[in-house]
Enzyme design. Structure first.
Site, short mmCIF file in Angstrom:
data_model
loop_
_atom_site.label_atom_id
_atom_site.label_comp_id
_atom_site.label_asym_id
_atom_site.label_seq_id
_atom_site.Cartn_x
_atom_site.Cartn_y
_atom_site.Cartn_z
N THR A 178 -34.01 49.40 -20.01
CA THR A 178 -33.21 50.53 -20.91
C THR A 178 -33.48 51.88 -20.46
O THR A 178 -32.49 52.58 -20.89
CB THR A 178 -33.81 50.22 -22.11
OG1 THR A 178 -35.46 50.51 -22.26
CG2 THR A 178 -33.40 48.96 -22.89
N ARG A 179 -34.41 52.33 -19.70
CA ARG A 179 -34.21 53.59 -19.27
C ARG A 179 -34.73 53.80 -17.79
O ARG A 179 -35.77 53.26 -17.54
CB ARG A 179 -35.34 54.47 -20.03
CG ARG A 179 -34.65 54.48 -21.74
CD ARG A 179 -35.56 55.58 -22.23
NE ARG A 179 -35.02 56.07 -23.66
CZ ARG A 179 -34.05 56.68 -24.03
NH1 ARG A 179 -33.56 57.62 -23.10
NH2 ARG A 179 -33.57 56.97 -25.14
N LEU A 212 -38.42 53.41 -16.95
CA LEU A 212 -39.47 53.92 -17.80
C LEU A 212 -39.76 53.00 -18.80
O LEU A 212 -40.71 53.20 -19.38
CB LEU A 212 -38.80 55.19 -18.10
CG LEU A 212 -38.80 56.48 -16.95
CD1 LEU A 212 -38.20 57.75 -17.77
CD2 LEU A 212 -39.99 56.57 -16.45
N SER A 213 -38.63 52.43 -19.10
CA SER A 213 -38.75 51.65 -20.49
C SER A 213 -37.91 50.64 -20.60
O SER A 213 -36.81 50.28 -19.75
CB SER A 213 -38.44 52.64 -21.60
OG SER A 213 -38.76 51.83 -22.78
N SER A 214 -38.28 49.42 -21.17
CA SER A 214 -37.48 47.97 -21.08
C SER A 214 -37.71 47.31 -22.56
O SER A 214 -38.47 47.75 -23.47
CB SER A 214 -37.94 47.19 -19.99
OG SER A 214 -39.26 46.88 -20.48
#
Length: 341
Positions: free
Chosen positions: A89-90, A97-99
């Site tokens: 997601t990022r 960085l993010s998921s």
């Protein structure tokens, strides 16, 4: 076709895809021990938490988003949002960085957390906010849930996603390794990012008897907290690969190279002399990650063979005062390895 009709078509598709995901997780047996989670996954719309995400393609990532002008692209976005897969997601400079974690793994972790009515829960790693929404729905009280992430852009997005889904838990921007003392005490702590060791701050913010579930060394360990100085528990059977915690908790070198939801993508150092079957064996790589800095790969291989290629459930973690160690079979037995404190 009007915008309203398009929205209804997407909503209908999302509902059907969500129902299919629930059936798929149901068939996996992930929530067999606590089927209350089935209703949470059926009720919380995952697509609201991933207005866009990235899928791997040759040479990089492709962005899918819900506001695409192309109807077929919007349909792919909705279907992908309800696939039983992790979603990136990022990204920043090609680094994840993010998921949003794989839903069936999330279900298994939430069941293993052993949440009870009235529990105060701290989530380390807000991500998209989807996991916090599932917890809030299960507990029926948003105020019982706190989620924390280091990046303000992540927490702000999570807050917006949660509000869109009708939930308002506490979303805090800060270092997850330090916990959220102003919201303590907690009955449960769940981390959705990998750590090299258990932060002492978490124990201090737990009630006696609290449960901590966190990724560590490509596995998931469930600890029971005795008091602010002591906790102990064993690993679950399943492998788990998560984005490393950023902040005071640090990042282990092995985890830094991992891809979302991947399998041992990076060859550990100094394993060239070992049999290929061991180098590629998921359980041996778990042992390498767990004993990194304590055993060299040759020693780890000798132990692994001598002990019959032990399953994850034979390993555990003990925290006692200033000391923290991993162990095989017995916390006071012959096989114990210090973890970074």
């Amino acid at each position: 076709m009007s915008a309203q009709a398009l929205d209804k078509d997407l909503d209908d598709l999302a509902a059907a895809a969500r129902a299919a995901l629930v059936r798929e997780i149901d068939a996996s047996g992930a929530w067999a021990d606590d089927p209350v989670w089935r209703e949470a996954f059926a009720a919380v719309p995952r697509h609201l938490f991933v207005p866009y995400y990235y899928v791997g393609v040759a040479g990089g990532y492709e962005r899918r988003w819900g506001q695409s002008p192309d109807a077929a692209a919007r349909e792919r976005w909705v279907r992908g949002a309800y696939a039983d897969t992790p979603l990136a997601t990022r990204l920043r400079d090609g680094e994840l960085l993010s998921s949003s974690s794989q839903p069936s793994l999330m279900a298994m972790m939430l069941v293993a957390l052993e949440v009870a009515d009235g529990d105060r829960v701290l989530e380390i790693g807000a991500g998209t906010g989807y996991n916090a929404a599932l917890l809030a729905h299960r507990l029926g009280d948003d105020d019982l849930v706190t989620t924390v992430d280091l990046e303000p852009e992540i927490t702000e997005a999570a807050r917006q996603h949660l509000a869109a889904a009708g939930h308002h838990p506490a979303v805090v921007t800060g270092d997850g390794a330090r916990g959220v003392p102003e919201r303590a005490p907690f009955d449960r702590i769940i981390a959705t990012c990998a750590l090299p060791s258990i932060p002492r701050a978490w124990l201090a913010q737990c009630r006696a008897g609290a449960r901590i579930l966190t990724p560590l060394a490509t596995g998931l360990v469930a600890l029971t907290v005795r008091d602010a100085e002591h906790a102990e528990g064993r690993f679950l059977h399943t492998p788990a690969y998560f984005v490393p915690l950023r902040g005071g908790g640090g990042t282990s070198p092995l985890e830094r190279g991992r891809e979302l939801g991947g399998r041992a993508e990076r060859e550990p150092a100094h394993v060239g002399g070992l049999p290929r079957g061991a180098r590629e064996h998921e359980l041996f790589r778990f042992l390498l990650a767990l004993t990194r800095g304590s055993l060299d790969p040759q020693e780890a291989y000798a132990l692994w063979e001598r002990e019959g290629q032990p399953q994850r459930e034979r390993y555990g973690i003990t925290v006692s005062g200033e000391h923290e160690w991993a162990w095989l079979d017995d916390p006071e037995g012959p096989y114990a390895w210090a973890l970074p404190g």
